[in-house]
Scaffold this motif. Structure first.
Motif, PDB file in Angstrom:
ATOM      1  N   TRP A 221       0.671  -1.079  -0.117  1.00 29.87           N
ATOM      2  CA  TRP A 221       0.061   0.006   0.034  1.00 29.87           C
ATOM      3  C   TRP A 221       0.966   1.188  -0.108  1.00 29.87           C
ATOM      4  O   TRP A 221       0.727   2.231  -0.636  1.00 29.87           O
ATOM      5  CB  TRP A 221      -0.826  -0.244   1.183  1.00 29.87           C
ATOM      6  CG  TRP A 221      -2.153  -0.812   1.097  1.00 29.87           C
ATOM      7  CD1 TRP A 221      -2.354  -1.855   1.518  1.00 29.87           C
ATOM      8  CD2 TRP A 221      -3.288  -0.469   0.077  1.00 29.87           C
ATOM      9  NE1 TRP A 221      -3.637  -2.419   1.137  1.00 29.87           N
ATOM     10  CE2 TRP A 221      -4.189  -1.509   0.349  1.00 29.87           C
ATOM     11  CE3 TRP A 221      -3.837   0.676  -0.756  1.00 29.87           C
ATOM     12  CZ2 TRP A 221      -5.445  -1.465  -0.407  1.00 29.87           C
ATOM     13  CZ3 TRP A 221      -4.623   0.723  -1.684  1.00 29.87           C
ATOM     14  CH2 TRP A 221      -5.872  -0.465  -1.262  1.00 29.87           C
ATOM     15  N   LEU A 222       2.149   1.295   0.735  1.00 29.44           N
ATOM     16  CA  LEU A 222       2.884   2.337   0.829  1.00 29.44           C
ATOM     17  C   LEU A 222       3.438   2.625  -0.665  1.00 29.44           C
ATOM     18  O   LEU A 222       3.670   3.830  -1.104  1.00 29.44           O
ATOM     19  CB  LEU A 222       3.888   2.347   1.943  1.00 29.44           C
ATOM     20  CG  LEU A 222       4.837   3.414   2.198  1.00 29.44           C
ATOM     21  CD1 LEU A 222       5.043   3.414   3.730  1.00 29.44           C
ATOM     22  CD2 LEU A 222       6.089   3.295   1.406  1.00 29.44           C
ATOM     23  N   LEU A 223       3.806   1.506  -1.334  1.00 29.65           N
ATOM     24  CA  LEU A 223       4.467   1.789  -2.438  1.00 29.65           C
ATOM     25  C   LEU A 223       3.682   2.194  -3.737  1.00 29.65           C
ATOM     26  O   LEU A 223       3.757   3.049  -4.264  1.00 29.65           O
ATOM     27  CB  LEU A 223       5.096   0.593  -3.092  1.00 29.65           C
ATOM     28  CG  LEU A 223       6.055   0.363  -4.232  1.00 29.65           C
ATOM     29  CD1 LEU A 223       7.281   1.533  -4.072  1.00 29.65           C
ATOM     30  CD2 LEU A 223       6.578  -0.779  -4.555  1.00 29.65           C
ATOM     31  N   CYS A 224       2.149   1.818  -3.484  1.00 27.93           N
ATOM     32  CA  CYS A 224       0.960   2.267  -4.504  1.00 27.93           C
ATOM     33  C   CYS A 224       1.021   3.892  -4.113  1.00 27.93           C
ATOM     34  O   CYS A 224       0.735   4.382  -5.209  1.00 27.93           O
ATOM     35  CB  CYS A 224      -0.058   1.385  -4.041  1.00 27.93           C
ATOM     36  SG  CYS A 224      -1.455   2.137  -4.774  1.00 27.93           S
ATOM     37  N   LEU A 225       0.935   4.225  -2.903  1.00 28.41           N
ATOM     38  CA  LEU A 225       0.790   5.732  -2.497  1.00 28.41           C
ATOM     39  C   LEU A 225       1.842   6.589  -3.138  1.00 28.41           C
ATOM     40  O   LEU A 225       1.886   7.586  -3.730  1.00 28.41           O
ATOM     41  CB  LEU A 225       0.651   5.762  -1.019  1.00 28.41           C
ATOM     42  CG  LEU A 225       0.068   7.370  -0.653  1.00 28.41           C
ATOM     43  CD1 LEU A 225      -0.736   7.994  -1.307  1.00 28.41           C
ATOM     44  CD2 LEU A 225       0.495   7.619   0.766  1.00 28.41           C
TER      45      LEU A 225
END
Length: 284
Positions: A221-225
């Motif tokens: 999720w962090l890499l997506c953001l």
């Protein structure tokens, strides 16, 4: 057409980290590892030594006194950050021979670095213990594309043509034409490189974080953001915030990261600082 497994299996030296990376990691992982032992290994590689010292002396780290030896650099930045520097300084030189009409390597690494520093900044805001792993994941988030450009140039040319002419997102087109996406290739390649599961999974599931194994979902999720912020709010040419917003980031992505969208301007300010202070060191 090469299957996903065969593509990764046949990546050979073109898809391998330099031997110096594994030598450094092997010494770092010894029970009685010291800055002197690690420094001796790094000193055997002049290019890595030069980049390490240049980066450590840049505003990216912000040390007030000049760091003039590898031993001092290793002692100052610590093992976790050293892994990031070694991979960053080495991975950028791994892939050669990719047709220029498919991708500009300078532009590719500029965007990858922007995602890397954004992931690092986001991890710091979330008070993650090992923020450098997020930097590595960001830097290598699109590495699967490079292997596909090298091994499947004709198919990737079709993918890029459809993306440009029809506006269809690349991952979907890759699936239709090749049978798998660049994120699947990237995750598999990083697994072959023996990188931590957290990094491999975040790269593999960055487009669909909810499908990642439970332990790795937070990283995905962090890499997506980080990707969303770079695509919609960061100007890669000027290294600053886009004057015109390309589109709002889905609130769900912020919520999954337990971060407030109102932090965006502060995040972008820090991203700009870190991007500018590391760009000229890592991207030659």
């Amino acid at each position: 057409m090469l299957s996903l497994e065969k593509l990764i299996e046949r990546s050979g030296k073109l898809g391998s980290l330099p031997a110096i990376v594994y030598k450094v990691f092997a010494v770092m992982d010894e029970s009685h590892s010291t800055a002197t032992k690690i420094g001796k290994v790094i000193n055997d590689d002049p290019a890595l030594t030069a980049r390490l010292l240049k980066l450590v002396n840049s505003p990216f780290y912000g040390f007030t006194a000049k760091v003039d030896t590898v031993y001092r650099a290793v002692a100052l930045i610590g093992h976790e950050e050293l892994r990031s520097v070694v991979i960053a300084a080495s991975a950028i030189n791994v892939f050669n021979g990719i047709p220029a009409e498919l991708v500009s390597m300078k532009d590719f690494w500029k965007r990858s670095l922007a995602v890397a520093v954004t992931a690092r900044v986001l991890a710091a805001f979330k008070r993650e213990k090992t923020i450098e792993r997020f930097f590595i994941a960001g830097l290598l988030h699109d590495i699967g594309s490079l292997l596909m450009y090298l091994k499947l140039p004709e198919e990737m040319a079709q993918v890029l043509q459809q993306e440009t002419s029809n506006g269809i997102e690349r991952a979907r087109t890759e699936k239709e034409i090749i049978g798998y996406e660049h994120t699947e290739v990237g995750g598999g390649l990083l697994k072959k490189w023996n990188l931590p599961p957290q990094i491999c999974a975040s790269v593999r599931y960055q487009l669909e974080p909810g499908k990642a194994p439970e332990k790795e979902q937070e990283s995905a999720w962090l890499l997506c953001l980080a990707n969303e912020i770079v695509d919609k709010h960061f100007d890669l040419e000027t290294g600053s915030e886009l004057e015109e917003i390309a589109g709002e980031i889905d609130i769900t992505v912020w919520q999954q990261n337990k971060l407030d969208p109102s932090l965006l301007s502060t995040i972008l300010e820090k991203v700009q600082q870190q991007f500018e202070s590391s760009k000229d060191v890592l991207i030659s």
